[in-house]
Motif scaffolding. Structure first.
Motif, PDB file in Angstrom:
ATOM      1  N   ILE A  72       0.859  -1.185   0.000  1.00  9.75           N
ATOM      2  CA  ILE A  72       0.000   0.000   0.000  1.00  9.75           C
ATOM      3  C   ILE A  72       0.893   1.231   0.000  1.00  9.75           C
ATOM      4  O   ILE A  72       1.930   1.251   0.671  1.00  9.75           O
ATOM      5  N   GLY A  73       0.487   2.251  -0.720  1.00 13.91           N
ATOM      6  CA  GLY A  73       1.129   3.549  -0.630  1.00 13.91           C
ATOM      7  C   GLY A  73       0.202   4.489   0.109  1.00 13.91           C
ATOM      8  O   GLY A  73      -1.006   4.460  -0.105  1.00 13.91           O
ATOM      9  N   GLN A  74       0.754   5.290   1.027  1.00 14.89           N
ATOM     10  CA  GLN A  74      -0.062   6.287   1.719  1.00 14.89           C
ATOM     11  C   GLN A  74       0.848   7.456   2.066  1.00 14.89           C
ATOM     12  O   GLN A  74       2.067   7.299   2.067  1.00 14.89           O
ATOM     13  N   GLN A  75       0.266   8.615   2.380  1.00 14.88           N
ATOM     14  CA  GLN A  75       1.078   9.765   2.769  1.00 14.88           C
ATOM     15  C   GLN A  75       1.787   9.446   4.081  1.00 14.88           C
ATOM     16  O   GLN A  75       1.111   9.247   5.087  1.00 14.88           O
ATOM     17  N   TYR A  76       3.083   9.357   4.203  1.00 11.91           N
ATOM     18  CA  TYR A  76       4.073   9.455   3.147  1.00 11.91           C
ATOM     19  C   TYR A  76       5.009   8.259   3.238  1.00 11.91           C
ATOM     20  O   TYR A  76       6.190   8.392   3.511  1.00 11.91           O
ATOM     21  N   SER A  77       4.439   7.073   3.046  1.00  9.09           N
ATOM     22  CA  SER A  77       5.270   5.869   3.134  1.00  9.09           C
ATOM     23  C   SER A  77       4.622   4.719   2.364  1.00  9.09           C
ATOM     24  O   SER A  77       3.478   4.830   1.908  1.00  9.09           O
ATOM     25  N   PHE A  78       5.401   3.661   2.239  1.00  8.55           N
ATOM     26  CA  PHE A  78       4.860   2.422   1.673  1.00  8.55           C
ATOM     27  C   PHE A  78       4.789   1.381   2.787  1.00  8.55           C
ATOM     28  O   PHE A  78       5.601   1.387   3.708  1.00  8.55           O
ATOM     29  N   THR A  79       3.811   0.496   2.701  1.00 12.76           N
ATOM     30  CA  THR A  79       3.730  -0.644   3.614  1.00 12.76           C
ATOM     31  C   THR A  79       3.691  -1.911   2.765  1.00 12.76           C
ATOM     32  O   THR A  79       2.793  -2.030   1.937  1.00 12.76           O
ATOM     33  N   PRO A  80       4.645  -2.841   2.934  1.00 13.95           N
ATOM     34  CA  PRO A  80       5.811  -2.715   3.804  1.00 13.95           C
ATOM     35  C   PRO A  80       6.829  -1.721   3.232  1.00 13.95           C
ATOM     36  O   PRO A  80       6.885  -1.495   2.024  1.00 13.95           O
ATOM     37  N   PHE A 120       4.662   4.235  -7.869  1.00  9.67           N
ATOM     38  CA  PHE A 120       5.387   3.046  -7.408  1.00  9.67           C
ATOM     39  C   PHE A 120       6.404   2.730  -8.480  1.00  9.67           C
ATOM     40  O   PHE A 120       6.062   2.237  -9.555  1.00  9.67           O
ATOM     41  N   LEU A 121       7.658   3.070  -8.198  1.00 10.46           N
ATOM     42  CA  LEU A 121       8.711   2.914  -9.199  1.00 10.46           C
ATOM     43  C   LEU A 121       9.871   2.164  -8.568  1.00 10.46           C
ATOM     44  O   LEU A 121      10.234   2.433  -7.425  1.00 10.46           O
ATOM     45  N   ILE A 122      10.410   1.200  -9.296  1.00  8.72           N
ATOM     46  CA  ILE A 122      11.584   0.484  -8.797  1.00  8.72           C
ATOM     47  C   ILE A 122      12.760   0.868  -9.682  1.00  8.72           C
ATOM     48  O   ILE A 122      12.726   0.625 -10.897  1.00  8.72           O
ATOM     49  N   THR A 123      13.760   1.482  -9.065  1.00  7.41           N
ATOM     50  CA  THR A 123      14.885   2.011  -9.843  1.00  7.41           C
ATOM     51  C   THR A 123      15.600   0.876 -10.572  1.00  7.41           C
ATOM     52  O   THR A 123      15.720  -0.234 -10.072  1.00  7.41           O
ATOM     53  N   GLY A 140      10.045  12.691   0.820  1.00  6.06           N
ATOM     54  CA  GLY A 140      10.504  11.698   1.789  1.00  6.06           C
ATOM     55  C   GLY A 140       9.792  10.361   1.670  1.00  6.06           C
ATOM     56  O   GLY A 140       9.993   9.478   2.499  1.00  6.06           O
ATOM     57  N   MET A 141       8.950  10.227   0.640  1.00  4.08           N
ATOM     58  CA  MET A 141       8.194   8.989   0.490  1.00  4.08           C
ATOM     59  C   MET A 141       8.939   8.020  -0.416  1.00  4.08           C
ATOM     60  O   MET A 141       8.964   8.182  -1.621  1.00  4.08           O
ATOM     61  N   TRP A 142       9.565   7.047   0.196  1.00  2.00           N
ATOM     62  CA  TRP A 142      10.243   6.044  -0.619  1.00  2.00           C
ATOM     63  C   TRP A 142      10.418   4.765   0.187  1.00  2.00           C
ATOM     64  O   TRP A 142      10.390   4.767   1.411  1.00  2.00           O
ATOM     65  N   GLY A 143      10.552   3.673  -0.512  1.00  2.00           N
ATOM     66  CA  GLY A 143      10.764   2.383   0.130  1.00  2.00           C
ATOM     67  C   GLY A 143      11.961   1.689  -0.493  1.00  2.00           C
ATOM     68  O   GLY A 143      12.699   2.293  -1.290  1.00  2.00           O
TER      69      GLY A 143
END
Ligand code: CUA
Length: 190
Positions: A88-96, A120-123, A163-166
């Motif tokens: 899940i994406g939410q302000q301002y983080s991803f879970t997990p 949702f992007l994977i470098t 600051g939102m990144w996983g």
């Protein structure tokens, strides 16, 4: 109607061509009517039924039931050997916050948003999804190399967007499968 006296006369030709013309006018009208009916049907059908590949998830009840409840998030090893990752994406983080995946395995990401549009992007990969509240974004993937990758949100979603990144951690397939024996949903969140 009475029979024409002279069937080969000039009037007969004119009448026949008029009949043919009327016949084709009727065919053309019927075709146009059919097209209108088809267009109306297609429009109503599309408006009343969601398209087969569109999947929805109510952002207000994500945490209460369904596939995006917290205990179901993370990486799941499926009976066929593939892996499904739910996040899940939410302000301002991803879970997990850290997603664990194996190498050389077909993986399906299923991600949704709990509040507003996120990215949702994977470098270093072609994986780039838009997370829209109400909808499930899904993409197949496969990782050949071990390593860590970043997962930044790439849609502006508010003051905390920067600051939102996983993270994604790609581990050896055998290790992943061993871990999956004890844990139903894997992640690399410590
Ligand atoms: Cu979430 Cu930008």
């Amino acid at each position: 109607m009475t029979e024409q006296v002279n069937p080969a006369g000039p009037d007969d030709g004119a009448e026949r061509s008029e009949r043919v013309e009327r016949h084709w006018a009727a065919v053309a009208t019927a075709l146009m009517a059919l097209l209108v009916v088809m267009a109306v049907f297609a429009g109503v059908h599309q408006a009343t039924l969601p398209q087969s590949h569109v999947e929805t998830a109510d952002p207000r009840t994500l945490h209460l039931h369904g596939e995006f409840i917290e205990s179901n998030l993370g990486s799941a090893l499926e009976p066929d050997g593939s892996v499904t990752v739910r996040a899940i994406g939410q302000q301002y983080s991803f879970t997990p916050q850290c997603i664990l995946v194996p190498t050389d395995t077909p993986i399906t990401f299923r991600v949704t948003s709990a509040d507003m549009v996120h990215g949702f992007l994977i470098t270093g990969t072609a994986i780039n999804l838009m997370l829209v509240p109400g909808y499930i974004s899904s993409i197949p993937a496969r990782f050949d190399k071990l390593g860590d990758r970043h997962m930044p949100c790439q849609e502006f979603c508010g003051l905390g967007h920067e600051g939102m990144w996983g993270r994604i951690k790609i581990i050896d397939k055998a290790t992943f499968q061993r871990m999956a024996v004890d844990t139903r949903r894997l992640s690399c969140v410590q």
